[in-house]
Design a protein around this motif. Structure first.
Motif, PDB file in Angstrom:
ATOM      1  N   ASN A 258     -12.103  13.984 -13.382  1.00 34.40           N
ATOM      2  CA  ASN A 258     -11.191  13.139 -14.145  1.00 34.40           C
ATOM      3  C   ASN A 258     -11.350  11.705 -13.637  1.00 34.40           C
ATOM      4  N   LYS A 259     -11.867  10.848 -14.478  1.00 34.43           N
ATOM      5  CA  LYS A 259     -12.192   9.492 -14.044  1.00 34.43           C
ATOM      6  C   LYS A 259     -10.952   8.674 -13.684  1.00 34.43           C
ATOM      7  N   ASN A 260      -9.867   8.861 -14.422  1.00 27.71           N
ATOM      8  CA  ASN A 260      -8.681   8.037 -14.195  1.00 27.71           C
ATOM      9  C   ASN A 260      -8.040   8.292 -12.832  1.00 27.71           C
ATOM     10  N   ILE A 261      -7.802   9.570 -12.525  1.00 24.08           N
ATOM     11  CA  ILE A 261      -7.160   9.880 -11.247  1.00 24.08           C
ATOM     12  C   ILE A 261      -8.107   9.582 -10.091  1.00 24.08           C
ATOM     13  N   ARG A 262      -9.420   9.772 -10.347  1.00 22.30           N
ATOM     14  CA  ARG A 262     -10.404   9.455  -9.311  1.00 22.30           C
ATOM     15  C   ARG A 262     -10.432   7.948  -9.049  1.00 22.30           C
TER      16      ARG A 262
ATOM     17  N   PHE B 134      -4.285  10.856   3.713  1.00 19.48           N
ATOM     18  CA  PHE B 134      -4.746  10.510   2.368  1.00 19.48           C
ATOM     19  C   PHE B 134      -6.181  10.974   2.140  1.00 19.48           C
ATOM     20  N   LYS B 135      -6.985  10.945   3.181  1.00 21.28           N
ATOM     21  CA  LYS B 135      -8.387  11.371   3.052  1.00 21.28           C
ATOM     22  C   LYS B 135      -8.519  12.847   2.712  1.00 21.28           C
ATOM     23  N   SER B 136      -7.444  13.618   2.965  1.00 21.61           N
ATOM     24  CA  SER B 136      -7.511  15.047   2.667  1.00 21.61           C
ATOM     25  C   SER B 136      -7.553  15.324   1.168  1.00 21.61           C
ATOM     26  N   TYR B 137      -7.207  14.323   0.334  1.00 18.73           N
ATOM     27  CA  TYR B 137      -7.319  14.496  -1.114  1.00 18.73           C
ATOM     28  C   TYR B 137      -8.772  14.686  -1.544  1.00 18.73           C
ATOM     29  N   GLU B 138      -9.675  14.193  -0.728  1.00 23.94           N
ATOM     30  CA  GLU B 138     -11.090  14.195  -1.108  1.00 23.94           C
ATOM     31  C   GLU B 138     -11.592  15.597  -1.446  1.00 23.94           C
ATOM     32  N   LYS B 139     -11.117  16.600  -0.710  1.00 25.91           N
ATOM     33  CA  LYS B 139     -11.632  17.955  -0.954  1.00 25.91           C
ATOM     34  C   LYS B 139     -11.233  18.484  -2.337  1.00 25.91           C
TER      35      LYS B 139
ATOM     36  N   GLU C 278      -7.991   5.839  -9.473  1.00 24.22           N
ATOM     37  CA  GLU C 278      -6.773   5.449  -8.762  1.00 24.22           C
ATOM     38  C   GLU C 278      -6.893   5.792  -7.274  1.00 24.22           C
ATOM     39  N   TYR C 279      -7.469   6.952  -6.995  1.00 19.23           N
ATOM     40  CA  TYR C 279      -7.664   7.354  -5.595  1.00 19.23           C
ATOM     41  C   TYR C 279      -8.614   6.400  -4.881  1.00 19.23           C
ATOM     42  N   ASP C 280      -9.737   6.097  -5.507  1.00 23.22           N
ATOM     43  CA  ASP C 280     -10.737   5.223  -4.883  1.00 23.22           C
ATOM     44  C   ASP C 280     -10.176   3.825  -4.624  1.00 23.22           C
ATOM     45  N   GLN C 281      -9.422   3.309  -5.585  1.00 23.72           N
ATOM     46  CA  GLN C 281      -8.836   1.975  -5.408  1.00 23.72           C
ATOM     47  C   GLN C 281      -7.854   1.953  -4.239  1.00 23.72           C
ATOM     48  N   LEU C 282      -7.035   2.994  -4.150  1.00 17.95           N
ATOM     49  CA  LEU C 282      -6.060   3.044  -3.064  1.00 17.95           C
ATOM     50  C   LEU C 282      -6.754   3.285  -1.722  1.00 17.95           C
ATOM     51  N   ASN C 283      -7.779   4.093  -1.726  1.00 15.78           N
ATOM     52  CA  ASN C 283      -8.551   4.340  -0.504  1.00 15.78           C
ATOM     53  C   ASN C 283      -9.171   3.041   0.008  1.00 15.78           C
ATOM     54  N   ASN C 284      -9.712   2.262  -0.910  1.00 16.07           N
ATOM     55  CA  ASN C 284     -10.290   0.966  -0.532  1.00 16.07           C
ATOM     56  C   ASN C 284      -9.214   0.006  -0.004  1.00 16.07           C
ATOM     57  N   GLU C 285      -8.027   0.089  -0.597  1.00 23.76           N
ATOM     58  CA  GLU C 285      -6.938  -0.785  -0.130  1.00 23.76           C
ATOM     59  C   GLU C 285      -6.511  -0.408   1.283  1.00 23.76           C
TER      60      GLU C 285
ATOM     61  N   THR D  36       0.836  -1.205   0.000  1.00 22.14           N
ATOM     62  CA  THR D  36       0.000   0.000   0.000  1.00 22.14           C
ATOM     63  C   THR D  36       0.867   1.250   0.000  1.00 22.14           C
ATOM     64  N   ASP D  37       1.963   1.209   0.749  1.00 26.13           N
ATOM     65  CA  ASP D  37       2.895   2.344   0.761  1.00 26.13           C
ATOM     66  C   ASP D  37       3.433   2.644  -0.636  1.00 26.13           C
ATOM     67  N   ARG D  38       3.833   1.593  -1.321  1.00 24.74           N
ATOM     68  CA  ARG D  38       4.376   1.799  -2.675  1.00 24.74           C
ATOM     69  C   ARG D  38       3.324   2.412  -3.595  1.00 24.74           C
ATOM     70  N   LYS D  39       2.102   1.931  -3.491  1.00 21.46           N
ATOM     71  CA  LYS D  39       1.026   2.478  -4.333  1.00 21.46           C
ATOM     72  C   LYS D  39       0.721   3.925  -3.958  1.00 21.46           C
ATOM     73  N   ARG D  40       0.834   4.212  -2.659  1.00 22.89           N
ATOM     74  CA  ARG D  40       0.594   5.597  -2.218  1.00 22.89           C
ATOM     75  C   ARG D  40       1.642   6.540  -2.804  1.00 22.89           C
ATOM     76  N   GLN D  41       2.893   6.102  -2.800  1.00 23.66           N
ATOM     77  CA  GLN D  41       3.959   6.919  -3.353  1.00 23.66           C
ATOM     78  C   GLN D  41       3.753   7.145  -4.853  1.00 23.66           C
ATOM     79  N   LEU D  42       3.300   6.106  -5.536  1.00 27.00           N
ATOM     80  CA  LEU D  42       3.041   6.221  -6.979  1.00 27.00           C
ATOM     81  C   LEU D  42       1.861   7.157  -7.230  1.00 27.00           C
ATOM     82  N   PHE D  43       0.828   7.031  -6.413  1.00 24.07           N
ATOM     83  CA  PHE D  43      -0.326   7.913  -6.569  1.00 24.07           C
ATOM     84  C   PHE D  43       0.079   9.363  -6.326  1.00 24.07           C
TER      85      PHE D  43
END
Length: 489
Positions: free
Chosen positions: A434-438, A422-427, A440-447, A56-63
């Motif tokens: 943008n569906k793609n970045i959204r 990470f939840k602060s991105y929501e605002k 990616e955010y939702d998938q990582l949030n769920n993870e 999850t950390d690696r994915k967070r850094q990539l995001f």
């Protein structure tokens, strides 16, 4: 539990208490016979969860990297280019003051060129910290590499300290030691003492207690890290069997000027000293130290349990019973309170009141059955983190149906802190289409949520095992009373 500057506000694991003079300790042998709960369901091992945390950390850094790049395309959040570091620093500080750390990191990300030209500016340390806090490790590492190649030794050492602190928060003990090797003498004031503390803690975490002591000894009594160092040093001595030296260290630390500024640190010192003395069978002294812990401390229930056990060890079962009742009457779901339900009938048994003891054991069995069923129900349920907010203060905790789930000591606090950040991105997504970045955010949030829920369930399973043990001991106590009654008759 090992203390850093942060661990004086965290709850960490104390030296385990013992009830060796009680026949209760024998009850544990009966737990397997009387266990009412099956634990055959598949669970995640600590290694499984640690692997998920790293993934999850690696994915967070990539995001973070993707979001930084995307943000530059959004006109509603312009990221100005600067030719000098001073106006860049002002813009960053303005965003930080407005709690827009993501935008602050984005400005740094967009001005890497001016940072490359001014890598020797002392403000670079502050800017690197912001990047790391936002998990933009790629940009931070690029600056670190430049400094390593072009900077002087003092600049390199101070930057290395920042990365060591980041690694330490992730519980990467060996990596922390690698970072800090050879840089201590280049660090100023409290940074130097903090580095010494991190080295000592990292060595202790790797079970190198004797080696850790030399680092703790170098921390000055005027430092804010002094009390944590003394406590960890005492624990290192105690773990090697040098308990007398450990006790002297704690007692001297209690007299220090720095201790007077940290109430909970004082309480923690008293608690550690109390349980260590109890383990050495100095029950009178142990009992007196437990009494010094303030009633509103986070360690209060453990202090009450300590008073209860030391009283019993002195055969003062009336006093032990009185304190155990105070514990039980708290009606919270802390482990010392849970344990009091088992201790109360045991003390009645020692006071030759078998009828009251029998009723107490039955009451304890019913209590543990209900507690186990309620916790198992939580484990089996669909846990929604939105309903149970995570709190980061002394400990990283959340509460589910009055059950406190304490992550500290079990898992790295930074992972939960990262999730909250990470939840602060929501605002920002409220103004982004943008569906793609959204996605990616939702998938990582769920993870994040999946991993945290696995943590919660594992912590609760451990709680069930403790309660299951207490219930087995209660049944064994009831059976023993019944057998003794048959013999007497």
């Amino acid at each position: 539990m090992l203390h850093t500057d942060k661990t004086s506000r965290k709850d960490h694991q104390t030296i385990k208490y013992t009830t060796t003079i009680f026949t209760i300790i024998v009850f544990i042998m009966a737990t397997l016979l009387f266990s009412a709960v099956s634990h055959s369901a598949l669970t995640d091992t600590p290694d499984d969860i640690n692997a998920l945390i790293e993934s999850t950390d690696r994915k967070r850094q990539l995001f973070s990297r993707h979001f930084q790049t995307f943000l530059l395309t959004q006109p509603q959040w312009p990221s100005k280019k600067y030719k000098q570091i001073k106006p860049l620093l002002s813009a960053v500080e303005k965003h930080v003051s407005e709690n827009n750390n993501i935008l602050a990191a984005n400005i740094i990300f967009n001005n890497i060129a001016v940072l490359n030209e001014n890598y020797d500016d002392r403000n670079i340390f502050y800017l690197i910290r912001i990047l790391l806090n936002q998990n933009d490790t790629k940009t931070a590492n690029a600056l670190f590499e430049l400094i390593n190649n072009e900077g002087d030794q003092t600049l390199i050492s101070n930057t290395t300290y920042i990365f060591a602190t980041f690694s330490f928060k992730q519980n990467k003990w060996k990596k922390t030691l690698e970072f800090l090797d050879g840089v201590i003498n280049d660090l100023p004031g409290e940074n130097r003492y903090h580095s010494l503390l991190m080295q000592g803690v990292s060595l202790q975490k790797l079970n190198k207690h004797r080696e850790s002591i030399e680092f703790y000894e170098k921390i000055d009594p005027t430092s804010k890290y002094y009390i944590s160092a003394r406590l960890n040093m005492a624990i290192a001595n105690i773990k090697q069997g040098w308990w007398s030296d450990g006790h002297i260290l704690i007692q001297n630390a209690l007299k220090s000027a720095e201790a007077l500024k940290q109430e909970e640190a004082i309480n923690r010192l008293y608690l550690t000293l109390g349980y260590s003395l109890m383990n050495q069978e100095y029950y009178r002294d142990s009992r007196s130290f437990f009494r010094n812990i303030s009633i509103d401390s986070v360690f209060a229930t453990r202090a009450l349990l300590g008073i209860t056990l030391t009283a019993a060890n002195q055969n003062d079962f009336v006093g032990a019973l009185s304190t155990a009742h105070i514990l039980r009457d708290k009606q919270t779901y802390e482990l010392p309170v849970d344990e009091s339900w088992l201790l109360i009938p045991y003390f009645y048994e020692k006071l030759q009141q078998p009828t009251t003891a029998s009723a107490g054991y039955l009451e304890a069995i019913n209590y543990y059955q209900k507690r186990i069923a309620d916790i198992q129900s939580i484990i089996n349920s669909e846990i929604s983190l939105e309903n149970y907010p995570v709190s980061t203060n002394i400990n990283t905790i959340l509460e589910i149906n009055n059950n406190l789930v304490n992550f500290s000591g079990e898992y790295p606090d930074y992972f939960l802190e990262n999730y909250l950040e990470f939840k602060s991105y929501e605002k920002y997504f409220k103004r982004i289409d943008n569906k793609n970045i959204r996605m990616e955010y939702d998938q990582l949030n769920n993870e994040y949520k999946t991993v945290i829920i696995k943590m919660i369930r594992n912590i609760l399973r451990k709680r069930i095992k403790r309660l299951d043990s207490y219930m087995g001991q209660s049944r064994f106590g009831l059976a023993r009373l019944y057998d003794n009654n048959l013999i007497d008759n």
